[in-house]
Structures are given as C-alpha cells and as structure tokens.
Motif scaffolding. Sequence first.
Motif, PDB file in Angstrom:
ATOM      1  N   LEU A   1       0.836  -1.202   0.000  1.00  0.00           N
ATOM      2  CA  LEU A   1       0.000   0.000   0.000  1.00  0.00           C
ATOM      3  C   LEU A   1       0.871   1.253   0.000  1.00  0.00           C
ATOM      4  O   LEU A   1       0.680   2.160  -0.818  1.00  0.00           O
ATOM      5  N   VAL A   2       1.847   1.280   0.898  1.00  0.00           N
ATOM      6  CA  VAL A   2       2.666   2.479   1.070  1.00  0.00           C
ATOM      7  C   VAL A   2       3.510   2.761  -0.171  1.00  0.00           C
ATOM      8  O   VAL A   2       3.718   3.914  -0.540  1.00  0.00           O
ATOM      9  N   LEU A   3       3.976   1.691  -0.806  1.00  0.00           N
ATOM     10  CA  LEU A   3       4.839   1.886  -1.980  1.00  0.00           C
ATOM     11  C   LEU A   3       4.048   2.049  -3.275  1.00  0.00           C
ATOM     12  O   LEU A   3       4.642   2.179  -4.340  1.00  0.00           O
ATOM     13  N   SER A   4       2.699   2.058  -3.185  1.00  0.00           N
ATOM     14  CA  SER A   4       1.913   2.176  -4.418  1.00  0.00           C
ATOM     15  C   SER A   4       2.034   3.598  -4.971  1.00  0.00           C
ATOM     16  O   SER A   4       2.311   4.555  -4.238  1.00  0.00           O
ATOM     17  N   GLU A   5       1.812   3.710  -6.263  1.00  0.00           N
ATOM     18  CA  GLU A   5       1.978   4.989  -6.945  1.00  0.00           C
ATOM     19  C   GLU A   5       1.009   6.033  -6.385  1.00  0.00           C
ATOM     20  O   GLU A   5       1.354   7.202  -6.229  1.00  0.00           O
ATOM     21  N   ARG A   6      -0.223   5.594  -6.043  1.00  0.00           N
ATOM     22  CA  ARG A   6      -1.215   6.559  -5.550  1.00  0.00           C
ATOM     23  C   ARG A   6      -0.780   7.145  -4.197  1.00  0.00           C
ATOM     24  O   ARG A   6      -0.838   8.341  -3.989  1.00  0.00           O
ATOM     25  N   VAL A   7      -0.349   6.254  -3.302  1.00  0.00           N
ATOM     26  CA  VAL A   7       0.038   6.744  -1.969  1.00  0.00           C
ATOM     27  C   VAL A   7       1.308   7.589  -2.051  1.00  0.00           C
ATOM     28  O   VAL A   7       1.447   8.589  -1.352  1.00  0.00           O
ATOM     29  N   GLN A   8       2.210   7.182  -2.932  1.00  0.00           N
ATOM     30  CA  GLN A   8       3.469   7.898  -3.020  1.00  0.00           C
ATOM     31  C   GLN A   8       3.326   9.247  -3.711  1.00  0.00           C
ATOM     32  O   GLN A   8       4.031  10.188  -3.353  1.00  0.00           O
ATOM     33  N   ARG A   9       2.409   9.347  -4.682  1.00  0.00           N
ATOM     34  CA  ARG A   9       2.385  10.578  -5.469  1.00  0.00           C
ATOM     35  C   ARG A   9       1.025  11.259  -5.540  1.00  0.00           C
ATOM     36  O   ARG A   9       0.917  12.465  -5.419  1.00  0.00           O
ATOM     37  N   ARG A  10      -0.029  10.454  -5.808  1.00  0.00           N
ATOM     38  CA  ARG A  10      -1.341  11.095  -6.043  1.00  0.00           C
ATOM     39  C   ARG A  10      -1.938  11.673  -4.760  1.00  0.00           C
ATOM     40  O   ARG A  10      -2.443  12.777  -4.751  1.00  0.00           O
ATOM     41  N   TYR A  11      -1.898  10.882  -3.688  1.00  0.00           N
ATOM     42  CA  TYR A  11      -2.540  11.343  -2.454  1.00  0.00           C
ATOM     43  C   TYR A  11      -1.837  12.558  -1.838  1.00  0.00           C
ATOM     44  O   TYR A  11      -2.514  13.468  -1.353  1.00  0.00           O
ATOM     45  N   PRO A  12      -0.487  12.595  -1.821  1.00  0.00           N
ATOM     46  CA  PRO A  12       0.131  13.825  -1.315  1.00  0.00           C
ATOM     47  C   PRO A  12      -0.358  15.064  -2.059  1.00  0.00           C
ATOM     48  O   PRO A  12      -0.682  16.083  -1.453  1.00  0.00           O
ATOM     49  N   GLU A  13      -0.443  14.918  -3.386  1.00  0.00           N
ATOM     50  CA  GLU A  13      -0.893  16.049  -4.203  1.00  0.00           C
ATOM     51  C   GLU A  13      -2.333  16.401  -3.872  1.00  0.00           C
ATOM     52  O   GLU A  13      -2.695  17.576  -3.712  1.00  0.00           O
ATOM     53  N   MET A  14      -3.164  15.348  -3.734  1.00  0.00           N
ATOM     54  CA  MET A  14      -4.585  15.572  -3.468  1.00  0.00           C
ATOM     55  C   MET A  14      -4.781  16.273  -2.120  1.00  0.00           C
ATOM     56  O   MET A  14      -5.535  17.246  -2.009  1.00  0.00           O
ATOM     57  N   VAL A  15      -4.098  15.786  -1.102  1.00  0.00           N
ATOM     58  CA  VAL A  15      -4.257  16.361   0.235  1.00  0.00           C
ATOM     59  C   VAL A  15      -3.778  17.811   0.255  1.00  0.00           C
ATOM     60  O   VAL A  15      -4.439  18.694   0.807  1.00  0.00           O
ATOM     61  N   CYS A  16      -2.640  18.053  -0.374  1.00  0.00           N
ATOM     62  CA  CYS A  16      -2.126  19.426  -0.395  1.00  0.00           C
ATOM     63  C   CYS A  16      -3.066  20.348  -1.163  1.00  0.00           C
ATOM     64  O   CYS A  16      -3.302  21.489  -0.748  1.00  0.00           O
ATOM     65  N   ASN A  17      -3.603  19.861  -2.274  1.00  0.00           N
ATOM     66  CA  ASN A  17      -4.551  20.682  -3.042  1.00  0.00           C
ATOM     67  C   ASN A  17      -5.788  20.998  -2.217  1.00  0.00           C
ATOM     68  O   ASN A  17      -6.310  22.123  -2.246  1.00  0.00           O
ATOM     69  N   LEU A  18      -6.269  20.002  -1.495  1.00  0.00           N
ATOM     70  CA  LEU A  18      -7.467  20.201  -0.682  1.00  0.00           C
ATOM     71  C   LEU A  18      -7.200  21.259   0.398  1.00  0.00           C
ATOM     72  O   LEU A  18      -8.002  22.173   0.604  1.00  0.00           O
ATOM     73  N   VAL A  19      -6.045  21.143   1.058  1.00  0.00           N
ATOM     74  CA  VAL A  19      -5.740  22.094   2.135  1.00  0.00           C
ATOM     75  C   VAL A  19      -5.547  23.497   1.565  1.00  0.00           C
ATOM     76  O   VAL A  19      -5.984  24.495   2.145  1.00  0.00           O
ATOM     77  N   GLU A  20      -4.946  23.554   0.386  1.00  0.00           N
ATOM     78  CA  GLU A  20      -4.768  24.869  -0.236  1.00  0.00           C
ATOM     79  C   GLU A  20      -6.127  25.497  -0.554  1.00  0.00           C
ATOM     80  O   GLU A  20      -6.348  26.681  -0.329  1.00  0.00           O
ATOM     81  N   GLU A  21      -7.038  24.664  -1.088  1.00  0.00           N
ATOM     82  CA  GLU A  21      -8.404  25.129  -1.373  1.00  0.00           C
ATOM     83  C   GLU A  21      -9.060  25.638  -0.092  1.00  0.00           C
ATOM     84  O   GLU A  21      -9.698  26.683  -0.059  1.00  0.00           O
ATOM     85  N   LEU A  22      -8.913  24.853   0.959  1.00  0.00           N
ATOM     86  CA  LEU A  22      -9.567  25.174   2.231  1.00  0.00           C
ATOM     87  C   LEU A  22      -9.141  26.537   2.757  1.00  0.00           C
ATOM     88  O   LEU A  22      -9.950  27.306   3.265  1.00  0.00           O
TER      89      LEU A  22
END
Lengths: 276, 434
Positions: free
Chosen positions: B371-392
């Motif tokens: 799970l941790v080494l998957s592409e989504r956790v390594q790259r997509r989710y960090p981007e998603m979380v940061c984008n969400l916080v920036e929006e907030l």
Amino acid sequence: MRPLVAVCWKAVELRAGVDPLTGEIRPDPRSLGVSPADEAALEWALRAAEGTGAAVRVVSAGGPEADGVLRQAAAAGAAELVRVAIEPGSPSCEVARALAPHVAGAGLVWCGDVSLDRGSGAVPAFLAAELGVAQALGLLEVDLGAGAGGFSGLRRLDGGRRERLRVEGPAVASCEGGTARLRRASLHLMLEARRAPVRIEAAPPPRRPAPHVVGRAPFRPRARVVPPPPGEHAADRVRALIGAEAPAGRARVVTLGPEEAAEAILEALAAWGELP
Amino acid sequence: MAERFDAVVVGAGPAGSMAALQLARAGRSVCLLERGPFPGSKNLYGGVVYARVLDGILPRWAEEAPLERFVTRRVTMVLTATQSLAVDFRSSAWGEAPYNGATALRPEFDAWLAAQAEAEGAVLVCSTTATGLLVDASGAVVGVRTDRPGGEIGAGVVVACDGVNALLAKEAGLAEAPDPSHYTLGVKQVLRLPEAEIERRFGLAPGEGADFEILGGTGEVPGGGFLYTNRDTLSVGVVLSLDGLSRSAVRPEEVLAGLTAHPAIAPLVDGGEVVEFGAHLIPEAGLEMMPRLAGDGILVAGDAAGMCLAAGIWLEGVNFAMASGSAAGEAAAEALVAGDTTRRGLAGYEARLSSGFVLADHRRLRHAPGLVLSERVQRRYPEMVCNLVEELFTVRNPAPKPGVVQMARRAARRSGVGLGDLLRDGWRAWRTFG
C-alpha cells in the motif's frame, strides 16, 4: 643468534575531517593504521627475512593506541613487536633517538619514506645518524636480489633526478608506498596476532629541550588555480577579472558593524553567483 | 580446516553484533566477521534507532551508546513540488528515560555494539569477507570461507547477517532471486551545522532531536524523504522506488537536490556543509520478501532476512535487526547445547521472533509495504491532500466559500484520484492499520 631485520612504523589516523573554514581537524581514532609506505617497508623486511632466515622486529614510537596497529604487523608475519612510549609530537631527532636502541644490531632497518600526518620524512635519516650506518632514503624501486642481506634500489633525488644504489647492511632504508604491497594476513595469523605481546620500552629523556610553539598563524588553505577569465588581450582579461564591465549599479555602499558587514558581503557574493 | 568456533556470525551490524553478544554471553566461542576495517565503516544509515529492545540486554544503553539526540519531535510531512503539509508532534516524555528513539550515526553505533559483543568474549575479525559457505556431504552448513589465505572457519552454526544482498542466504537456498520491486534506494547526505544552530532552526532544547518523515517531494520518482537532527549534523535523504527510478532516468542525487531545495526543507538545511554522501539499498517488502529464516546449520537475521518495517507511519529497521540478531544468537546457543543444529534444532529462532514484535509486526502489517509503496500513496494522495488544504485556506472573496465536499472532489479530480481508488485504498488501509 638469529639475524634481525627491523621495521619502524608510525601509527597515524588514516582519515580525519578538516573544517574548511577554521582548519580544525576532527580526528577519527577508528581509522588508526599505517601509511602505504610503512606497509611497503614491512613487506620488504618480510621478504628480506625470508631470504636470510632473519626475524622481523617492528618498532613504533607512540602511545598505547599504537599496540593494535603493531598487531597488524604480527598478523602479516612480524616476530617481535616493540613500542617505545614517547610524548606525542616529539621532534624527529628524539623519535629516532628513542627508536635506535631497539633496532640496533639489525642488518637492515626499513621505514616508510614519510608518514601520513604531514611527516617530514626525517626520522630515517636521524636514525641512520644515531646508529652510525648507511642510509638509502626515498626508494622508488627495491630489488633484494639473491637475498644475501643487501639490496639494490632506485632512489629519488631533487630535481627529478634518480640514483641507483647497491646497499649492503647495516643500513637504514626508507621506501615509498608504491614499491610493494603488504601481503594479506592469513586468517590464522590474524587470530593469533590478537594475543601477540607488545614489549613496551621507555623513551630516553630528551637530549635538549624541544622547541615550544609560542604562536600559531591561522590555517590558510593553498591558493587554487582557476581558469583565466575570457578575453583575447591581457587588458580584456584584466577588465573581466576586476568586473569593470559588470552592469552598473551592482556595487552599493553600506555602513554596518563587522558581523553585519560580513553577512552582507556573503549575501551579495551569493546573489552574484560567486559562491557555490 | 584450520580455525573452528562454535558459531560464526557474518556481518558486524546491529543484527550480527547482537547475535555474537548472545552467543558469547551463553559461553559459546563465536567469531564475528566484518568486511569493513571496523564495524559500521561500510554503513550509511543515519536515522532514528529505537533501542528499547536493548533494555534487558544492555540496560545502560542510553548512557553508554554513542547516540546523537533523543527524538522529542516527530514531524510527518506531505510534499508536492510547491506545497507542504505537516503534522508536528512533540513529547517531552520522549526526552526522558525510558526514551523512545534517538538519532544515531551507524559507524559509531555499530562500533559500540560490536565492542559490547567483544567484551562478552566474541572474536571480532575485521577487513575479512565471507565469500561462501562450507557445507558437508548432507548439505548442512558447517562454516564459512573467507577471502584470507587459509580462510576457512568451521562452525556449528553460521548466523548470516550479511546485509541487504543476503548472499549467504541465497547460497544456502533460503532466499529467492531478488525482485527489484521489493527494494528501495536510500540516498543520504550528512550536512554539518553548529549544534546551537540546529537547536534554533528546529526549536529543540540541547540534547533533543527531531525526526521528519516525508511523503512525496521526490519529483517524478515515487518515494519519500527524511530529515534527522544529529548533534552537529543533519541527515537528509530520499528513499526511492527502484522501478520508478529506472523508469524516470533521473539520477538519485538530482532527486535529493530537489528535496533539499524545496521551500519547506531548504531553510532547515541552508548553509550545511556536506560531510558525507552515499546510497544504499533498503529491503522494504517485509514478509513478502522474507527468506526462510533457518536451514541446517544456518540462521538468517537483520536486513539479510528483510527485517525492515516500511509501513508508512512506522519506519523501523535497526530495532528489528537487533531483536532478530539477539533471537538468532539465543537460538543458536540453545541448539549448540542440545547438539542439534539442524533446521529443526534451530527452530527456536523463528519461535522467538513469532512471540515477540519482529514477526508479529511484520505479519500484522504484511500489506502495508504494498500500500505504502503504491503509486497513488506515493504521489497522487500527497498532491490531493495538499490541493485540498490549499483550497480550504485560500480566501476567494468576494466569491463565497464552496462546500468542503465539493473542494475535496475538485482536489481529487485535479490529482487524478477517483472515488473508487479512495474507497479501495481506504479499505486496504483499514485492513492494514486498523
């Protein structure tokens, strides 16, 4: 009595960090060892001893930390280990005087040409003088020949000249690290050497008072050679070098205290791309 | 065979030194082989050591071991190219006994641990590489061959702690051929800064340390980073997927340079003088890559056995190495007393690991590395979380604030994450960590 070949070793830290700004040396005692030149000296002594049936005695002047290093010599095949307890930083003449009684009687005394801790390479010469024997210093090549106790060698002289020597013992010889590679100790000798006895001897009192350091200039790194600035003529290069053609407005006058001024200079140099 | 010991331990890292210590303490003759000129000399690790495993074995470890700083601040960061989000936790309790973790430089730590084994009677032989196993007619391991003249050592048990490449375990047929996806590449530099400056930048009291674990921040290569405070140095580095690295054709030092230039990291490392730079493979697939731990006459421990826990929020290795080495030493000593060093006689090793945290944690978190080494956790989710916080936190007056769900959907869409992915990975995370 079994003939003797002696080797003088100096235990030094093979790695040490140096602060580029202050010149402070950060020692690394785990890297204590000897220079490739000292290793080569032992190898020549072992080869010479194999030819003549002599025993190899390795002598070092230093503190208790040298004992572990001396045992590396035992692992390679040295029969006797002697450490002369001497004050660290003693001058070369006193080191040679301390070593001399313990290598006297050896057909050949082998040394590395220079130690790695900015050594001057003077100990072998002083040692030959103390013993009153011949010297063959700075050997680039060694040929033991038939192993009758002497050797032939090529010696470095000033100005790139060379001198070929034939040396019959007794003599003190110092060799460069490239002349021979110390044999790899067998596992059995490695294990045996852990228990090899080191005979501790006291150094004689200094013959004359050692010079005292009364002042020390700050560390100055050597100048680096950098590529010349671009320009076909000398005047162009000078202009480029002094920044005469740099865009106007780069310089500014500020009035600051020494610390702030230093900071401002560093900031400006960084902004101009002059610092890495 | 010229030399003989009850046991030979190959590799004087944390696993090997602990195995040798336990064997020597049990009164067995043990040879500890190290290929470097001193234990730790070939080691690159500079991170957090969780040494509570030493409590019962070397009770004075906190006073005697060459530790850099006791970690009192743990920061988990998520980075994208231009954003960062951090969870910053501090506990003053971690700065007092019983300590939680401490930063250490392994050349010092390993040398100290090996010295403890020597003090118990282990024979440390450095600058000597085990080049292969000695086996008898039945195929049982009966010693090792070294690269020294006359270098065969006979032994009742060989404990292979020879590191991530696990050459002896492979030779013994205990480990499979390596799968590159099971490994990451750790690239680290050590930067020197004055002690007081480190304390000022990281908001630490003297002796206290900070541990930054970073998800993302590695550009096109899936991976993460770390930043640890030592006494007067910082260890900063990246851990990169081998597959991703080879696909990207980016050099690892460029990725590290990118991390240290990140706006959230650059002020922390600014002005540090590089005193070390290196890279090392890390076994990260946990149970999936673990070899068989025992064979006739041989045990495998430490990185050679893949005992490194890379489970996202928990990143541990040295404690697993020390515990597995200790268990191997105890089990080997027990088997020698019983006179049975076959695989069956050495079964006490796996039993010890199973009853303690080493295998329990790996079993419980067996799906974490995937799970941790998957592409989504390594790259997509960090981007998603940061984008969400920036929006907030972006105020778009005079436009009214959108709903949080709407913002979350938009952030997910921008990062290429679908609802199905979120549900699937959420379920996997619940099963893994819940």
